[in-house]
Write a protein that holds these residues in place. Sequence first.
Motif, short mmCIF file in Angstrom:
data_model
loop_
_atom_site.label_atom_id
_atom_site.label_comp_id
_atom_site.label_asym_id
_atom_site.label_seq_id
_atom_site.Cartn_x
_atom_site.Cartn_y
_atom_site.Cartn_z
N LEU A 85 11.59 -22.50 -22.89
CA LEU A 85 11.45 -23.97 -22.87
C LEU A 85 10.31 -24.46 -23.77
O LEU A 85 10.08 -25.66 -23.87
CB LEU A 85 11.20 -24.44 -21.44
CG LEU A 85 12.42 -24.65 -20.56
CD1 LEU A 85 12.02 -24.72 -19.10
CD2 LEU A 85 13.16 -25.92 -20.95
N LEU B 65 7.17 -23.91 -23.19
CA LEU B 65 6.03 -24.29 -22.35
C LEU B 65 4.95 -23.21 -22.31
O LEU B 65 3.91 -23.39 -21.69
CB LEU B 65 6.50 -24.61 -20.92
CG LEU B 65 7.48 -25.77 -20.80
CD1 LEU B 65 7.94 -25.95 -19.38
CD2 LEU B 65 6.87 -27.06 -21.31
N ARG C 152 13.88 -29.14 -25.13
CA ARG C 152 13.74 -29.85 -23.85
C ARG C 152 14.60 -31.11 -23.81
O ARG C 152 15.06 -31.51 -22.74
CB ARG C 152 12.26 -30.19 -23.60
CG ARG C 152 11.41 -28.95 -23.32
CD ARG C 152 10.01 -29.33 -22.88
NE ARG C 152 9.24 -29.94 -23.93
CZ ARG C 152 8.50 -29.30 -24.81
NH1 ARG C 152 8.42 -27.98 -24.76
NH2 ARG C 152 7.82 -29.93 -25.74
N THR C 153 14.83 -31.72 -24.97
CA THR C 153 15.68 -32.91 -25.01
C THR C 153 17.12 -32.56 -24.64
O THR C 153 17.82 -33.36 -24.01
CB THR C 153 15.62 -33.53 -26.42
OG1 THR C 153 14.27 -33.87 -26.69
CG2 THR C 153 16.47 -34.79 -26.52
N ALA D 122 16.11 -28.50 -16.42
CA ALA D 122 15.42 -27.36 -15.81
C ALA D 122 15.13 -27.60 -14.33
O ALA D 122 14.73 -28.70 -13.94
CB ALA D 122 14.12 -27.09 -16.55
N TYR E 3 13.85 -39.72 -13.90
CA TYR E 3 14.28 -38.78 -14.94
C TYR E 3 15.43 -39.35 -15.78
O TYR E 3 15.59 -38.96 -16.94
CB TYR E 3 14.60 -37.41 -14.33
CG TYR E 3 13.33 -36.62 -14.14
CD1 TYR E 3 12.73 -35.98 -15.21
CD2 TYR E 3 12.67 -36.58 -12.91
CE1 TYR E 3 11.54 -35.30 -15.07
CE2 TYR E 3 11.47 -35.90 -12.76
CZ TYR E 3 10.91 -35.25 -13.84
OH TYR E 3 9.71 -34.59 -13.71
N VAL F 165 13.55 -41.12 -18.28
CA VAL F 165 12.94 -40.16 -19.20
C VAL F 165 13.94 -39.77 -20.29
O VAL F 165 13.59 -39.66 -21.46
CB VAL F 165 12.48 -38.90 -18.42
CG1 VAL F 165 12.19 -37.73 -19.37
CG2 VAL F 165 11.23 -39.21 -17.59
N TRP F 166 15.20 -39.61 -19.90
CA TRP F 166 16.22 -39.18 -20.87
C TRP F 166 16.95 -40.37 -21.51
O TRP F 166 17.99 -40.19 -22.13
CB TRP F 166 17.19 -38.19 -20.23
CG TRP F 166 16.77 -36.78 -20.54
CD1 TRP F 166 17.01 -36.10 -21.70
CD2 TRP F 166 16.02 -35.88 -19.72
NE1 TRP F 166 16.44 -34.85 -21.66
CE2 TRP F 166 15.83 -34.68 -20.46
CE3 TRP F 166 15.48 -35.97 -18.45
CZ2 TRP F 166 15.14 -33.59 -19.96
CZ3 TRP F 166 14.78 -34.87 -17.96
CH2 TRP F 166 14.62 -33.70 -18.70
#
Lengths: 246, 312
Positions: B54, B56, B79-80, B84, B104, B107-108
């Motif tokens: 990812l 991270l 990540r886009t 997860a 979320y 967020v997207w």
Amino acid sequence: MSRLRERVRDVRTVMWKERKGLLWSQGSRWRIVLPLLSPLFISIYIPWQAGIDWLEGYPSILICVAIPLLFVGISIPESFAGERERHTLSTLLASRLPDNAILLGKLLSCVGFALMLLLPGLLIGAAVVNGVAWQGSVLFYRPIVLLVDLGLALLVGLLMGSVGILISLRSATVQGATQALMGVFLVPPMVFGMVLMLFRDKVIPFLQGFGFAATLGTVFGVLVVGNVILLLLAFNRFRRSKLLAN
Amino acid sequence: MTASEFAIVTQQLTRDFASVRALDRLSIEVPVGSIYGFLGPNGAGKTTTLLLLLGLLRRSGGEARVLGFDPETEGTDIRTRSGALLDDTGLYDQLSAEDNLEFYARVWHLPLDHRRQRIHELLDQMGLWSRRRERIVKWSRGMRQKLAVARAMLHRPSLLFLDEPTAGLDVVASNTLRGHLAALVDAERITVFLTTHNMAEAEQLCHRVAVIRDGELLAVGSPVELREVSSHTVIRGHEWSTEAVQDVANLSGVLAASLDQSTDRLILELDPSADVSAVVRHLVLAGVAVEEVTRKTESLEEVFLNLVGEES
């Protein structure tokens, strides 16, 4: 959608979540409101004593420093240490949100709330002055006083927020972050105060000779420079790969 | 490395934490549209792998491509396009189920109409719609896991990372969640990278599995292939002779032969192409009285325990 608009939308998304969390978190409302009772008390008591000078002079600076310091100081340790403590940080970092949107969203939420709490304080102060020293018409703050008050509140809030974020990024718990932040903001003023006391014979005449406007300008300048440095440092320290590697 | 047929490709991927090697030269390929199980005991390096993929965590060595992107430099692109569910649900206790998904969805950048429709659809599928306005702080672990799966799938990702999605759930809740997950994956045709130490889960859900221990890859294949590799044929009889066993061991398709004299059993590891009847005929001609021939296939759990046990 342009890149800038997309970033602004991301920052607003983080602020939306922070606002929801702050307003609806069990117990958090009282945890934040209780310490603010003393600045609110100040915004009644001092205008009562100061009268018109509260609106025309600069005593109102007191609450413009106290409210952002207290509110941001209480809420900013939650920003990353809270996410880490509640095990929500890794999921947030695994999302598409850019680093700077997460950081700015959290910082602006805290500072924005502080300013929103400050406004009622200032309005209460104005109402008290009008009540105790009625001049036949409604008096309000001089524009320059209001500008200084709000500017100072913004800079103090951002400064506290930037330091708080730097600490919160590295802290495992909210309690740890709060203690460290209190240390940072209590110890230097105490040391400065002690130095001032020791050398007051030399320092006070120097400051008096400097003049109020110049002193205020210097304070603003120092705060702006401090904010720029601390914000750059916070952006630099915010690295996904480091946040989860600890 | 090609990205077209594989959603994830790693070559010699390595990660060190100070002096500890958490992941040791991992090389895997995850086909697009498959459910890939990453199995291993606690501390095997499963979560580290997931965080590396990812973007991270930074790798210490090797290469990786996820959906054609390098996690180290193009983590945002990964990540886009992915969802997860990490080691914890990552849900906000003080928010309602609906607000958790709403956050979320924002967020997207899901458009408002689509956002509402998608949240409704997922909560409905997970059986949580009627409780959408409740703050989740008092929810059971099973309900939270279901909500977290819904959150991970909210933006219809092409790749889904699930870190032990049924850990800590009782049998009924695990089974329900697996059912929901399988149905959603089937309906949305996505690639799933699933870490687990639950063999039943891997066997039920995964098209391919990799077994890892102490950061090292031990085996890769479909659950059937892994079970097949570990399967063996047992021939019970008497009048055994060393020569007969030796001759059988040399036959084509016989990988190993060992006689357990205490139980009068010959245990054979055979190539899938081996002819068992030829082995039996050979033994009979050599004077062995063959009484019973059985083929024993181990469960994935036994295969896993054997692999992990051998290494430890």
